[in-house]
Design a protein around this motif. Sequence first.
Motif, short mmCIF file in Angstrom:
data_model
loop_
_atom_site.label_atom_id
_atom_site.label_comp_id
_atom_site.label_asym_id
_atom_site.label_seq_id
_atom_site.Cartn_x
_atom_site.Cartn_y
_atom_site.Cartn_z
N THR A 194 0.81 -1.23 0.00
CA THR A 194 0.00 0.00 0.00
C THR A 194 0.84 1.28 0.00
OG1 THR A 194 -0.11 -0.05 2.43
CG2 THR A 194 -1.88 -1.15 1.22
N SER A 195 2.16 1.16 0.09
CA SER A 195 3.00 2.36 0.22
C SER A 195 2.90 3.28 -1.00
CB SER A 195 4.46 1.96 0.45
OG SER A 195 4.94 1.19 -0.64
N TRP A 196 2.62 2.71 -2.16
CA TRP A 196 2.54 3.54 -3.37
C TRP A 196 1.35 4.50 -3.33
CZ3 TRP A 196 -1.82 3.23 -6.42
CH2 TRP A 196 -2.68 2.15 -6.16
N ILE A 197 0.39 4.22 -2.47
CA ILE A 197 -0.79 5.07 -2.36
C ILE A 197 -0.47 6.36 -1.61
CG2 ILE A 197 -3.13 5.22 -1.37
CD1 ILE A 197 -3.39 2.24 -1.72
N LEU A 198 0.55 6.32 -0.76
CA LEU A 198 0.84 7.44 0.13
C LEU A 198 1.32 8.67 -0.63
CD1 LEU A 198 2.74 5.43 2.89
CD2 LEU A 198 0.33 6.11 2.87
N LEU A 199 1.05 9.83 -0.05
CA LEU A 199 1.48 11.09 -0.64
C LEU A 199 3.00 11.21 -0.57
CD1 LEU A 199 -1.19 13.38 1.05
CD2 LEU A 199 -1.13 12.75 -1.36
N LEU A 200 3.58 11.93 -1.51
CA LEU A 200 5.02 12.14 -1.52
C LEU A 200 5.39 13.24 -0.52
CD1 LEU A 200 5.75 12.05 -5.36
CD2 LEU A 200 6.04 10.21 -3.70
N GLU A 201 6.47 13.00 0.21
CA GLU A 201 6.89 13.96 1.22
C GLU A 201 7.27 15.30 0.61
OE1 GLU A 201 9.64 13.82 5.15
OE2 GLU A 201 10.68 13.35 3.27
N ASP A 202 7.95 15.29 -0.52
CA ASP A 202 8.36 16.55 -1.16
C ASP A 202 7.16 17.41 -1.52
OD1 ASP A 202 10.98 15.87 -0.92
OD2 ASP A 202 11.25 15.21 -2.99
N LEU A 219 4.26 17.46 0.06
CA LEU A 219 3.72 18.01 1.31
C LEU A 219 4.56 19.19 1.80
CD1 LEU A 219 2.92 14.65 3.13
CD2 LEU A 219 1.25 16.26 2.21
N ILE A 220 5.88 19.04 1.71
CA ILE A 220 6.78 20.12 2.14
C ILE A 220 6.58 21.36 1.27
CG2 ILE A 220 9.20 20.81 2.28
CD1 ILE A 220 9.86 17.94 3.10
N THR A 221 6.42 21.14 -0.03
CA THR A 221 6.22 22.27 -0.95
C THR A 221 4.93 23.01 -0.63
OG1 THR A 221 7.44 21.13 -2.71
CG2 THR A 221 5.97 22.92 -3.36
N ILE A 222 3.88 22.26 -0.35
CA ILE A 222 2.59 22.90 -0.03
C ILE A 222 2.69 23.66 1.29
CG2 ILE A 222 0.17 22.46 0.54
CD1 ILE A 222 0.29 20.04 -1.34
N LEU A 223 3.30 23.03 2.30
CA LEU A 223 3.41 23.68 3.61
C LEU A 223 4.22 24.97 3.53
CD1 LEU A 223 2.79 23.43 6.66
CD2 LEU A 223 4.97 22.23 6.91
N SER A 224 5.24 24.98 2.68
CA SER A 224 6.10 26.17 2.56
C SER A 224 5.36 27.36 1.96
CB SER A 224 7.33 25.84 1.71
OG SER A 224 6.95 25.56 0.37
N GLN A 225 4.21 27.12 1.36
CA GLN A 225 3.44 28.21 0.74
C GLN A 225 2.52 28.91 1.73
OE1 GLN A 225 1.63 27.08 -3.06
NE2 GLN A 225 3.10 25.41 -3.25
N PHE A 226 2.37 28.36 2.92
CA PHE A 226 1.51 29.01 3.91
C PHE A 226 2.23 30.23 4.49
CE2 PHE A 226 -0.58 24.96 3.66
CZ PHE A 226 -1.91 25.24 3.95
N PRO A 227 1.55 31.37 4.58
CA PRO A 227 2.20 32.62 5.04
C PRO A 227 2.28 32.70 6.57
CG PRO A 227 -0.08 33.05 4.48
CD PRO A 227 0.15 31.59 4.16
N ASN A 284 2.96 10.37 11.07
CA ASN A 284 3.90 9.81 12.04
C ASN A 284 4.52 8.51 11.52
OD1 ASN A 284 5.35 9.36 14.36
ND2 ASN A 284 3.61 8.65 15.56
N SER A 285 5.37 8.64 10.51
CA SER A 285 6.08 7.49 9.95
C SER A 285 7.40 7.95 9.38
CB SER A 285 5.24 6.80 8.87
OG SER A 285 5.12 7.63 7.73
N ALA A 286 8.31 7.01 9.20
CA ALA A 286 9.66 7.35 8.72
C ALA A 286 9.63 7.99 7.34
CB ALA A 286 10.53 6.09 8.69
N ARG A 287 8.64 7.65 6.53
CA ARG A 287 8.52 8.23 5.18
C ARG A 287 8.43 9.75 5.23
NH1 ARG A 287 6.05 7.52 -0.10
NH2 ARG A 287 6.24 5.27 0.12
N TYR A 288 7.82 10.28 6.29
CA TYR A 288 7.56 11.72 6.38
C TYR A 288 8.41 12.38 7.46
CZ TYR A 288 3.48 10.39 3.63
OH TYR A 288 2.66 9.89 2.65
N ARG A 289 9.58 11.85 7.71
CA ARG A 289 10.43 12.37 8.79
C ARG A 289 10.71 13.86 8.64
NH1 ARG A 289 14.07 10.24 12.49
NH2 ARG A 289 13.53 8.15 11.76
N GLN A 290 11.11 14.30 7.45
CA GLN A 290 11.46 15.70 7.25
C GLN A 290 10.23 16.61 7.33
OE1 GLN A 290 14.56 16.74 7.25
NE2 GLN A 290 15.12 14.57 7.48
N PHE A 291 9.11 16.12 6.84
CA PHE A 291 7.87 16.90 6.92
C PHE A 291 7.44 17.06 8.38
CE2 PHE A 291 3.12 17.13 6.57
CZ PHE A 291 3.07 18.39 6.00
#
Length: 289
Positions: free
Chosen positions: A54-62, A64-72, A121-128
């Motif tokens: 099921t891991s291929w279903i998950l969102l990409l961390e990059d 998520l980081i790009t979207i979060l960086s757009q919040f003012p 809360n998983s290793a895939r999203y550590r940086q996020f």
Amino acid sequence: MQSLALLMSPVKNRAEFMCHMKPSERKTSSSSGQESGNWTLVDEGGEEDEDHETSWILLLEDDLITILSQFPFHELFQHFLGFNSKGVYLPEKTSPQEMMKIFTFANSLVELLAVGLETFNSARYRQFVKRIGHLIRMTLCYVSDHWAQYVSCNKDYGSIMHPYSLEKLQVEFDELFLRAVLHVLKAKRLGLWLFMSEMPYGTLSSNMLWKLFFILHCAESEHLEKLCASVQPADCKRKLKDPEHLESFEEYLTSMNCSEEIYLLTTFAQMAQTNRTDVDEDFVRVIVL
């Protein structure tokens, strides 16, 4: 805030939507029959952190980081801390009611970000997750600085009978801080111990410092929130001097990896070195010894 809530929350029915898009599996010519080109994410203990099916279903961390960086967030903090239209910061004009609103808004923001800590809360999203932790720490730092300015400028509201006296507002700030710490501790295995060592402990009350110090000794407890609700400062002081408790903490400390151990001990040092006029010598002594 609604957009941030959407980003922090799990995507509803994503698995059902993506089920017909499952990529074809690539076979190798090796006799082992193993798939090639696949990475296995593991946690710090070396355990696999996700299901290959099921891991291929998950969102990409990059993404998520790009979207979060757009919040003012910079403009958001300026707004709720009371910067005027010219960008001038006037903390001395903050009223007791406005200070309470700042605590309330900060609590709402921390709770929203905490949803993200739980969702990702998983290793895939550590940086996020680290970026979320940074935002929680930054929120507390801004509010802490503003609270310190407020205390120095509003001694007239010290009466306990006032609806928003300094004593009552201090309790609100302490509870905001405690809730944020509990959220961070839930994701500590993803490297958020770093942010615990950078929290603004100097504006907390002495009682809350004792409570947090004890909580950090029991960070692996399964019933941490229940413990926080029931434990009193006097109990914390007594248990922190109990040889059996200290022995248990030493075992916990040796079980941590090197970086986590350093961050935790640095956190204790930061708690002891806060610039306070009402230094609790007993608290400093317990940390040092």
